[in-house]
Design a protein around this motif. Structure first.
Motif, PDB file in Angstrom:
ATOM      1  N   ARG A  80      70.309  89.593 110.042  1.00 51.32           N
ATOM      2  CA  ARG A  80      70.119  91.029 110.296  1.00 51.32           C
ATOM      3  C   ARG A  80      70.430  91.849 109.047  1.00 51.32           C
ATOM      4  O   ARG A  80      69.750  92.833 108.740  1.00 51.32           O
ATOM      5  CB  ARG A  80      71.012  91.458 111.459  1.00 51.32           C
ATOM      6  CG  ARG A  80      70.540  90.930 112.809  1.00 51.32           C
ATOM      7  CD  ARG A  80      71.385  91.458 113.952  1.00 51.32           C
ATOM      8  NE  ARG A  80      70.844  91.039 115.240  1.00 51.32           N
ATOM      9  CZ  ARG A  80      71.553  90.429 116.191  1.00 51.32           C
ATOM     10  NH1 ARG A  80      72.837  90.164 115.989  1.00 51.32           N
ATOM     11  NH2 ARG A  80      70.977  90.077 117.333  1.00 51.32           N
ATOM     12  N   GLY A  83      67.539  92.129 106.588  1.00 45.87           N
ATOM     13  CA  GLY A  83      66.272  92.692 107.032  1.00 45.87           C
ATOM     14  C   GLY A  83      65.437  91.836 107.938  1.00 45.87           C
ATOM     15  O   GLY A  83      64.254  92.123 108.144  1.00 45.87           O
ATOM     16  N   ALA A 240      68.248  90.189  98.709  1.00 49.43           N
ATOM     17  CA  ALA A 240      69.363  91.118  98.870  1.00 49.43           C
ATOM     18  C   ALA A 240      70.358  90.975  97.724  1.00 49.43           C
ATOM     19  O   ALA A 240      70.924  91.969  97.256  1.00 49.43           O
ATOM     20  CB  ALA A 240      70.049  90.875 100.212  1.00 49.43           C
ATOM     21  N   GLN A 483      73.048  95.113 102.099  1.00 51.18           N
ATOM     22  CA  GLN A 483      71.749  95.262 102.748  1.00 51.18           C
ATOM     23  C   GLN A 483      70.631  94.811 101.818  1.00 51.18           C
ATOM     24  O   GLN A 483      70.695  94.999 100.608  1.00 51.18           O
ATOM     25  CB  GLN A 483      71.516  96.729 103.140  1.00 51.18           C
ATOM     26  CG  GLN A 483      72.532  97.250 104.140  1.00 51.18           C
ATOM     27  CD  GLN A 483      72.453  96.497 105.456  1.00 51.18           C
ATOM     28  OE1 GLN A 483      71.358  96.274 105.968  1.00 51.18           O
ATOM     29  NE2 GLN A 483      73.589  96.096 105.977  1.00 51.18           N
ATOM     30  N   THR A 485      66.407  94.424 100.707  1.00 53.56           N
ATOM     31  CA  THR A 485      65.320  95.369 100.449  1.00 53.56           C
ATOM     32  C   THR A 485      64.322  95.396 101.603  1.00 53.56           C
ATOM     33  O   THR A 485      63.504  96.282 101.679  1.00 53.56           O
ATOM     34  CB  THR A 485      64.586  94.969  99.170  1.00 53.56           C
ATOM     35  OG1 THR A 485      64.137  93.625  99.301  1.00 53.56           O
ATOM     36  CG2 THR A 485      65.524  95.063  97.975  1.00 53.56           C
ATOM     37  N   ARG A 486      64.424  94.391 102.521  1.00 53.26           N
ATOM     38  CA  ARG A 486      63.469  94.348 103.611  1.00 53.26           C
ATOM     39  C   ARG A 486      63.953  95.214 104.767  1.00 53.26           C
ATOM     40  O   ARG A 486      65.141  95.310 105.030  1.00 53.26           O
ATOM     41  CB  ARG A 486      63.304  92.909 104.106  1.00 53.26           C
ATOM     42  CG  ARG A 486      62.905  91.956 102.977  1.00 53.26           C
ATOM     43  CD  ARG A 486      62.798  90.552 103.487  1.00 53.26           C
ATOM     44  NE  ARG A 486      62.605  89.636 102.345  1.00 53.26           N
ATOM     45  CZ  ARG A 486      61.957  88.489 102.411  1.00 53.26           C
ATOM     46  NH1 ARG A 486      61.446  88.103 103.525  1.00 53.26           N
ATOM     47  NH2 ARG A 486      61.839  87.738 101.339  1.00 53.26           N
ATOM     48  N   SER A 487      63.059  95.790 105.478  1.00 55.84           N
ATOM     49  CA  SER A 487      63.421  96.576 106.654  1.00 55.84           C
ATOM     50  C   SER A 487      63.711  95.648 107.818  1.00 55.84           C
ATOM     51  O   SER A 487      63.474  94.453 107.759  1.00 55.84           O
ATOM     52  CB  SER A 487      62.266  97.511 107.027  1.00 55.84           C
ATOM     53  OG  SER A 487      61.196  96.757 107.567  1.00 55.84           O
ATOM     54  N   GLU A 488      64.232  96.210 108.922  1.00 54.57           N
ATOM     55  CA  GLU A 488      64.484  95.410 110.097  1.00 54.57           C
ATOM     56  C   GLU A 488      63.203  94.831 110.676  1.00 54.57           C
ATOM     57  O   GLU A 488      63.223  93.911 111.461  1.00 54.57           O
ATOM     58  CB  GLU A 488      65.199  96.238 111.166  1.00 54.57           C
ATOM     59  CG  GLU A 488      66.695  96.384 110.910  1.00 54.57           C
ATOM     60  CD  GLU A 488      67.406  95.043 110.923  1.00 54.57           C
ATOM     61  OE1 GLU A 488      67.338  94.334 111.946  1.00 54.57           O
ATOM     62  OE2 GLU A 488      68.034  94.699 109.912  1.00 54.57           O
ATOM     63  N   GLY A 490      61.227  93.291 108.845  1.00 54.26           N
ATOM     64  CA  GLY A 490      60.950  92.149 107.997  1.00 54.26           C
ATOM     65  C   GLY A 490      59.899  92.436 106.943  1.00 54.26           C
ATOM     66  O   GLY A 490      59.298  91.518 106.398  1.00 54.26           O
TER      67      GLY A 490
END
Length: 491
Positions: A80, A83, A240, A483, A485-488, A490
């Motif tokens: 998580r 991302g 990350a 965190q 660089t990918r969003s949740e 993916g």
């Protein structure tokens, strides 16, 4: 005398992580959150260790570990944090079987790693004689276990060999690729070891374990996969780490470690890197070599760790061909007890088990078999075509599958899984005691606290936190995860 390599002085507050598997990546990720500067060195050209994806008939699948225990938080939390939260996916089915005594039989429920709380759950898998032997257990005197005991020896003494040979062996073999009669109960199944130490009935102890588990059980899944494969996790963590300012160097083998007056020199094939601390996240044999000069005692202990090798055979069929034979039902796969003398030790029906595989390749049926375990590495010297052929023969006998695959992939994991024989945790304690005598150096990985992904990540976090504390001169609070660089989603 001057060095023949270039010396790179990166200043203070710098930790070098050696090893780019999931443990090394998790350690680097954790260290960055404490404000330290991090360089990760990986000897090969690829990150991820035993986590790897590949292509089968144009579809990406896992060619290494395919799931992670979700009841432990470390792996899911890390996914998580980098991302991949929206790509976490539990198995679509957990209905498995055991191929034993000539038939595919439903995997019994209500057991702890194959050890039952109720003999009635084992009907069909065990013979009537085996079931009768279990029924005698409550009349037996307690079995002494001392500081440790082999899982197989203890369970066979209490419940008979059939329970070990037809259930405990295939289940533990799927995790450790090991021999239950050598495997440490204290290390591999600690909850059973605690029951054994208490004495009394093993059946009653297993029932207590199950009751306690039910009382604290969440509604979440036991296991999680990742859409696109567990093998995508290492690169997401690497992204990350880079985004957090960490440096990652692949194809950079480390040749030696030397203590200096104010830190460490790490000698690679092209230069010497200075560091204030080191996290050693390599297999035992590599760690042994690197520690030979600075910690001979730890080096000797690490050299004694044995490994098992195995191969994964991934097969893709036309789904219409599989459906036409009626060979496969909705199971996630099956395990194979070594006592039955088969070549394959398990098969996973990936298309049934993972919805993302089914969605990515709607016209294909993907499955895989595993071959080899500790002491049975001869199979791994066969040609790829031979491993495919023997897998198809065993699959045909087990399920009736007669279809021809449209694509195959054989992945060999040589020295893939460290073995945990009786006394392993005592060995680990000795290693850590010796390593702790060195300034700001720690070890982590599958050798120490468990071979599963969450256990490897937990050992990495422990090593990173101890290094950070060493360098800070005090115990630090648990850091916030870096965190990615990918969003949740993916992306």
């Amino acid at each position: 005398m001057q060095r023949s390599t270039n010396r790179v002085d990166t200043g203070t507050g710098h930790v070098v992580v050696i090893g780019g598997g999931i443990a090394g990546l998790a350690a680097a990720h954790r260290l960055l959150a404490t404000g330290l500067r991090v360089t990760l060195l990986e000897a090969t050209g690829r990150l991820g260790g035993k986590l790897m994806t590949g292509d089968i008939a144009g579809t990406q699948v896992d060619l290494g570990a395919e799931s992670m225990l979700a009841r432990r938080p470390e792996a899911v939390d890390l996914a998580r944090a980098v991302g991949l939260g929206d790509r976490l996916q539990p198995p679509a089915t957990a209905t498995a079987a055991v191929w034993t005594r000539g038939e595919l039989r439903p995997m019994p429920k209500g057991h702890v790693m194959g050890v039952p709380g109720d003999p009635a759950a084992l009907g069909g898998v065990l013979s009537p004689e085996g079931l009768a032997r279990i029924a005698q257990e409550r009349d037996l005197t307690p079995t002494a276990v001392g500081d440790d005991v082999a899982v197989g020896a203890y369970v066979a003494d209490r419940l008979g060999r059939e329970v070990v040979d037809r259930l405990v062996e295939p289940l533990l073999g799927g995790v450790y690729a090991g021999d239950a009669y050598r495997l440490s109960m204290r290390a591999a199944v600690p909850q059973l070891f605690e029951v054994a130490r208490e004495g009394g009935s093993l059946l009653d102890g297993v029932q207590r374990i199950q009751q306690q588990a039910a009382a604290r059980r969440s509604t979440g899944p036991v296991f999680q996969g990742i859409d696109g494969g567990i093998g995508t996790l290492p690169e997401a963590v690497a992204d990350a780490v880079r985004a957090g300012g960490g440096e990652i160097l692949t194809a950079t083998p480390v040749l030696g470690l030397t203590r200096t007056t104010d830190g460490w020199d790490i000698r690679t094939d092209t230069r010497v890197i200075t560091a204030d601390g080191i996290v050693l996240a390599t297999p035992a044999w590599s760690a042994s070599t690197l520690l030979a000069a600075e910690s001979p005692a730890a080096s000797v202990e690490l050299a004694g760790v044995e490994y098992a090798s195995m191969a994964l055979v991934t097969l893709a069929f036309r789904r219409s061909d599989v459906a036409a034979t009626g060979a496969l039902d909705g199971r996630s796969g099956f395990l194979v007890p070594p006592v039955d003398g088969r070549t394959i030790k398990a098969s996973t029906f990936s298309t049934h088990k993972w919805q993302w595989v089914a969605d990515a390749a709607p016209d294909l049926f993907v499955l895989r078999t595993s071959v080899g375990r500790y002491g049975e590495e001869d199979h791994l010297h066969r040609e790829d075509t031979e491993l495919v052929d023997v897998s198809l023969r065993d699959l045909a006998e087990a399920t009736g599958l007669a279809a021809k695959p449209v694509d195959t992939e054989v992945t060999r994991w040589i020295g893939g899984l460290p073995q945990y024989p009786v006394g392993h945790l005592t060995r680990v304690a000795r290693i850590r005691d010796e390593v702790a005598k060195l300034p700001a150096l720690r070890v982590c990985g599958a050798v120490y606290d468990g071979v599963g992904i969450p256990a490897c990540i937990a050992s990495a976090h422990r090593a990173a936190d101890e290094i950070a504390a060493d360098l800070a001169g005090e115990i630090i609070a648990t850091p916030t995860l870096v965190q990615g660089t990918r969003s949740e989603a993916g992306q």
